[in-house]
Design a protein around this motif. Structure first.
Motif, PDB file in Angstrom:
ATOM      1  N   GLU A  12      -8.507  -5.795  -8.936  1.00 55.30           N
ATOM      2  CA  GLU A  12      -6.971  -5.394  -8.914  1.00 55.30           C
ATOM      3  C   GLU A  12      -6.742  -4.263  -9.631  1.00 55.30           C
ATOM      4  N   ASN A  13      -7.580  -3.173  -9.504  1.00 54.11           N
ATOM      5  CA  ASN A  13      -7.233  -1.882  -9.955  1.00 54.11           C
ATOM      6  C   ASN A  13      -7.132  -0.637  -8.958  1.00 54.11           C
ATOM      7  N   PRO A  14      -5.981  -0.598  -8.293  1.00 52.95           N
ATOM      8  CA  PRO A  14      -5.975   0.324  -7.058  1.00 52.95           C
ATOM      9  C   PRO A  14      -5.878   2.048  -7.886  1.00 52.95           C
ATOM     10  N   GLU A  15      -6.421   2.854  -7.197  1.00 47.83           N
ATOM     11  CA  GLU A  15      -6.350   4.403  -7.302  1.00 47.83           C
ATOM     12  C   GLU A  15      -5.005   4.784  -6.892  1.00 47.83           C
ATOM     13  N   HIS A  16      -4.387   4.383  -5.854  1.00 48.47           N
ATOM     14  CA  HIS A  16      -3.364   4.689  -5.203  1.00 48.47           C
ATOM     15  C   HIS A  16      -2.150   3.625  -5.038  1.00 48.47           C
ATOM     16  N   VAL A  17      -0.848   3.753  -5.396  1.00 45.74           N
ATOM     17  CA  VAL A  17       0.156   2.870  -5.149  1.00 45.74           C
ATOM     18  C   VAL A  17       1.160   3.881  -4.282  1.00 45.74           C
ATOM     19  N   MET A  18       1.720   3.383  -3.000  1.00 47.94           N
ATOM     20  CA  MET A  18       2.454   4.557  -2.211  1.00 47.94           C
ATOM     21  C   MET A  18       3.375   3.607  -1.521  1.00 47.94           C
ATOM     22  N   PHE A  19       4.585   4.283  -1.059  1.00 42.22           N
ATOM     23  CA  PHE A  19       5.514   3.764  -0.272  1.00 42.22           C
ATOM     24  C   PHE A  19       5.195   4.255   1.154  1.00 42.22           C
ATOM     25  N   ASN A  20       5.227   3.382   2.342  1.00 42.54           N
ATOM     26  CA  ASN A  20       5.004   3.712   3.457  1.00 42.54           C
ATOM     27  C   ASN A  20       3.898   4.655   4.024  1.00 42.54           C
ATOM     28  N   GLY A  21       2.904   4.164   3.299  1.00 41.40           N
ATOM     29  CA  GLY A  21       1.527   4.588   3.640  1.00 41.40           C
ATOM     30  C   GLY A  21       0.922   5.734   3.024  1.00 41.40           C
ATOM     31  N   SER A  22       1.442   6.916   2.706  1.00 40.86           N
ATOM     32  CA  SER A  22       0.942   7.875   1.915  1.00 40.86           C
ATOM     33  C   SER A  22       1.503   8.472   0.798  1.00 40.86           C
ATOM     34  N   MET A  23       0.842   9.194   0.099  1.00 34.75           N
ATOM     35  CA  MET A  23       1.563   9.536  -1.336  1.00 34.75           C
ATOM     36  C   MET A  23       2.824  10.107  -1.337  1.00 34.75           C
ATOM     37  N   ASP A  24       3.161  10.902  -0.394  1.00 34.31           N
ATOM     38  CA  ASP A  24       4.300  11.517  -0.287  1.00 34.31           C
ATOM     39  C   ASP A  24       5.016  11.306   0.976  1.00 34.31           C
ATOM     40  N   ALA A  25       4.852  10.355   1.439  1.00 35.29           N
ATOM     41  CA  ALA A  25       5.826   9.967   2.747  1.00 35.29           C
ATOM     42  C   ALA A  25       7.320   9.800   2.467  1.00 35.29           C
ATOM     43  N   LEU A  26       8.036   9.259   1.386  1.00 32.91           N
ATOM     44  CA  LEU A  26       9.180   9.383   1.063  1.00 32.91           C
ATOM     45  C   LEU A  26       9.840  10.551   0.149  1.00 32.91           C
ATOM     46  N   THR A  27       8.775  11.301  -0.200  1.00 39.00           N
ATOM     47  CA  THR A  27       9.334  12.582  -1.199  1.00 39.00           C
ATOM     48  C   THR A  27       9.067  13.805  -0.387  1.00 39.00           C
ATOM     49  N   MET A  33       8.115   0.037   2.507  1.00 35.65           N
ATOM     50  CA  MET A  33       7.036  -1.024   1.932  1.00 35.65           C
ATOM     51  C   MET A  33       6.358  -0.389   1.138  1.00 35.65           C
ATOM     52  N   GLN A  34       5.734  -1.133  -0.051  1.00 36.15           N
ATOM     53  CA  GLN A  34       4.806  -0.619  -1.060  1.00 36.15           C
ATOM     54  C   GLN A  34       3.355  -1.190  -0.724  1.00 36.15           C
ATOM     55  N   GLY A  35       2.475  -0.478  -0.843  1.00 39.35           N
ATOM     56  CA  GLY A  35       0.975  -0.921  -0.756  1.00 39.35           C
ATOM     57  C   GLY A  35       0.201  -0.286  -1.799  1.00 39.35           C
ATOM     58  N   GLU A  36      -0.926  -0.788  -1.790  1.00 34.27           N
ATOM     59  CA  GLU A  36      -2.034  -0.194  -2.639  1.00 34.27           C
ATOM     60  C   GLU A  36      -3.329   0.067  -1.760  1.00 34.27           C
ATOM     61  N   LEU A  37      -4.284   1.119  -2.454  1.00 29.78           N
ATOM     62  CA  LEU A  37      -5.490   1.745  -1.999  1.00 29.78           C
ATOM     63  C   LEU A  37      -6.357   1.584  -2.955  1.00 29.78           C
ATOM     64  N   TYR A  38      -7.630   0.967  -2.716  1.00 33.43           N
ATOM     65  CA  TYR A  38      -8.614   0.748  -3.718  1.00 33.43           C
ATOM     66  C   TYR A  38      -9.731   1.517  -3.285  1.00 33.43           C
ATOM     67  N   THR A  39      -9.913   2.746  -3.872  1.00 34.82           N
ATOM     68  CA  THR A  39     -10.827   3.990  -3.165  1.00 34.82           C
ATOM     69  C   THR A  39     -12.059   4.040  -4.417  1.00 34.82           C
ATOM     70  N   ALA A  40     -13.150   4.355  -3.954  1.00 34.70           N
ATOM     71  CA  ALA A  40     -14.198   4.690  -4.891  1.00 34.70           C
ATOM     72  C   ALA A  40     -13.920   6.168  -5.542  1.00 34.70           C
ATOM     73  N   GLN A  41     -13.307   6.847  -4.920  1.00 29.46           N
ATOM     74  CA  GLN A  41     -12.796   8.259  -5.668  1.00 29.46           C
ATOM     75  C   GLN A  41     -11.255   8.014  -6.491  1.00 29.46           C
ATOM     76  N   ARG A  42     -11.446   8.696  -7.643  1.00 29.86           N
ATOM     77  CA  ARG A  42     -10.113   8.571  -8.251  1.00 29.86           C
ATOM     78  C   ARG A  42      -9.051   9.345  -7.596  1.00 29.86           C
ATOM     79  N   HIS A  66      -8.306  -6.092   4.745  1.00 25.15           N
ATOM     80  CA  HIS A  66      -7.464  -5.811   5.934  1.00 25.15           C
ATOM     81  C   HIS A  66      -6.038  -5.343   5.791  1.00 25.15           C
ATOM     82  N   ILE A  67      -5.309  -6.001   4.427  1.00 26.26           N
ATOM     83  CA  ILE A  67      -4.125  -5.668   4.020  1.00 26.26           C
ATOM     84  C   ILE A  67      -4.132  -4.345   3.367  1.00 26.26           C
ATOM     85  N   THR A  68      -4.872  -4.220   2.393  1.00 29.53           N
ATOM     86  CA  THR A  68      -4.897  -2.999   1.470  1.00 29.53           C
ATOM     87  C   THR A  68      -5.074  -1.667   2.497  1.00 29.53           C
ATOM     88  N   ASN A  69      -5.985  -1.875   3.611  1.00 31.74           N
ATOM     89  CA  ASN A  69      -6.163  -0.499   4.804  1.00 31.74           C
ATOM     90  C   ASN A  69      -4.954  -0.483   5.396  1.00 31.74           C
TER      91      ASN A  69
END
Length: 480
Positions: free
Chosen positions: A349-364, A323-332, A296-299
């Motif tokens: 504990e091997n995330p494919e995505h680590v992000m700020f504020n929910g998406s890959m480019d939220a703060l960029t 906030m920093q979060g992680e996503l664990y996806t089947a796709q790389r 529930h948290i990673t989602n």
């Protein structure tokens, strides 16, 4: 026909890939490309040895633009475009030529098609890759030298049409870092009501990729809740009718069973409520606490609640919620389309995505964090996790004050470079922006930058040469 000729012709006709590494000098290379645009990037010897002609050819040049490393289209429809989108038909044989325009060492890769060029380091040297675009979707091309992708050398190869609509159609779930609520000031205790809706929605993860996020109020992280010590707060938690899971909330600021989770296991279409008194000032994480909690948290089901001390916080010019979060996806990382949850990667504990504020480019790209020279900045920083500890750092800045573990009643640390924040933890940092520039927010476990975690704080104003001065051009790939 010799063995090498037969080998290469057979590979091209059968499957995916030919990787071509070309080390020609710039002048000869340019003359050859002018001679035959259809055979661009093939040295004369190769055109004699390999009987093929690519269906689509692109030529890129490495460069520096707006203080970052980039690819620039060198000719044809993409000429002058920064990190151009390369559109090709499914099944086409694609050739990408790369010319070194800045003299640094570079390469170009398209991992989804196993295409990887040689390194090129001399100005005007060149290389190329050739591959068959055998599957529909959107795929990354980038420079694989450490740090170069993060510095800006990344673009998209769009194969076919299916993924082209994702950018326009996917809902935006990234939380605006400037949405921090209203400071409490010097008011007395009050009774506040916080209404939260848990949802399950396919939202935008990056350009041309999506994920089925579980959210509070359709954002990741959830709302920034702001109160003061002594307030009584009513939490109303509703679960959307179209949800397929039970959801709940555990607020680390709550003194009571499960932080509220014991009384808010809410089935789809229902609402549950509770009251609590804010006994302890501080900055606290909240999250869903329905088994399995980590999923529930990673989602996306995390956020923060600020309980200000009596009299409120000191005034600053800018406040930001990160906030920093992680996503664990089947796709790389970098794959296109809908990304699917991987339980195996979560447990490893091997995330494919680590992000700020929910998406890959939220703060960029999506949201701007801005300040002026002389302004004061406060960042409320937390880690939803569920697993990784963050080493929070702003490249080119020093934190004037760090409220370690988000303890607002302890004496702050001063002059801190990097601060540790555990999953389910938070910190509050403050600093003055003294010099103009673009400052990168990172987790200083820096390989995670390649997985997406990063943000920009842009500072404008007049430079003070006593603080920093150089006659050299800014190299976006230096240091970090």
């Amino acid at each position: 026909m010799g063995f090498i000729q037969k080998f290469l012709r057979g590979f091209l006709g059968r499957t995916l890939l030919i990787i071509v590494g070309v080390g020609l000098a710039g002048s000869a290379w340019a003359q050859h490309m002018q001679h035959d645009s259809a055979a661009t990037a093939q040295p004369a010897s190769q055109r004699q040895d390999v009987n093929y002609r690519p269906d689509v050819t692109f030529t890129l040049r490495t460069s520096i633009a707006d203080g970052r490393l980039v690819f620039i289209g060198d000719r044809g429809p993409i000429a002058g475009q920064v990190n151009p989108e390369l559109k090709v038909p499914e099944g086409a044989v694609v050739q990408i030529n790369l010319i070194n325009g800045d003299g640094a060492t570079h390469d170009i890769v398209v991992p989804d098609f196993s295409a990887h060029s040689d390194n090129i380091s001399g100005k005007d040297s060149a290389t190329a890759i050739v591959f068959r675009a055998g599957k529909n979707g959107t795929f990354e091309y980038y420079c694989s030298l450490p740090g170069h992708k993060a510095a800006g050398m990344v673009g998209k190869v769009v194969v076919g049409e299916a993924s082209a609509q994702l950018k326009a159609e996917a809902p935006q779930i990234a939380h605006d870092p400037s949405d921090v609520g209203t400071p409490v000031g010097k008011r007395g205790p009050e009774h506040l009501t916080v209404n939260l809706l848990t949802t399950e929605v396919e939202g935008r993860l990056a350009d041309n990729s999506t994920y089925r996020f579980w959210t509070f109020n359709n954002k990741v992280p959830g709302p920034f809740v702001r109160a003061r010590v002594g307030d009584t707060i009513t939490i109303n938690l509703a679960n959307a009718k179209d949800s397929t899971h039970i959801h709940s909330i555990d607020l680390h600021a709550v003194t009571g069973p499960g932080g509220g989770a014991a009384v808010t296991q809410v089935p789809p279409g229902q609402t549950k409520s509770f009251d609590f008194k804010a006994l302890h000032p501080g900055l606290y994480v909240y999250h869903c606490a329905t088994p399995m909690v980590a999923q529930h948290i990673t989602n996306g089901m995390y956020g923060m609640i600020l309980i200000e001390p009596e009299g409120g916080l000191s005034k600053v010019d800018h406040e930001f919620y990160v906030m920093q979060g992680e996503l664990y996806t089947a796709q790389r990382h970098g794959a296109s389309g809908l990304q699917e949850f991987s339980l195996d990667k979560l447990l490893a504990e091997n995330p494919e995505h680590v992000m700020f504020n929910g998406s890959m480019d939220a703060l960029t790209k999506i949201y701007k964090m801005e300040s002026k020279v002389g302004d004061t900045v406060r960042i409320f920083f937390g880690v939803g996790g569920p697993n990784l500890t963050s080493s929070f750092h702003v490249i080119g800045e020093v934190f004037d004050r760090v409220y370690d573990q988000a303890s607002l009643t302890s004496k702050p640390l001063t002059n801190v470079q990097t601060t540790l924040v555990p999953p389910g933890g938070a910190t509050m940092v403050e600093f003055k922006t003294d010099y103009p520039g673009k400052y990168l927010l990172v987790d200083h476990a820096l390989s995670r930058v390649e997985k997406g975690v990063g943000g920009f704080l842009t500072v404008t104003g007049k430079p003070d040469h006593e603080i920093f001065h150089s006659g050299e051009a800014i190299d976006p790939n230096s240091g970090h």
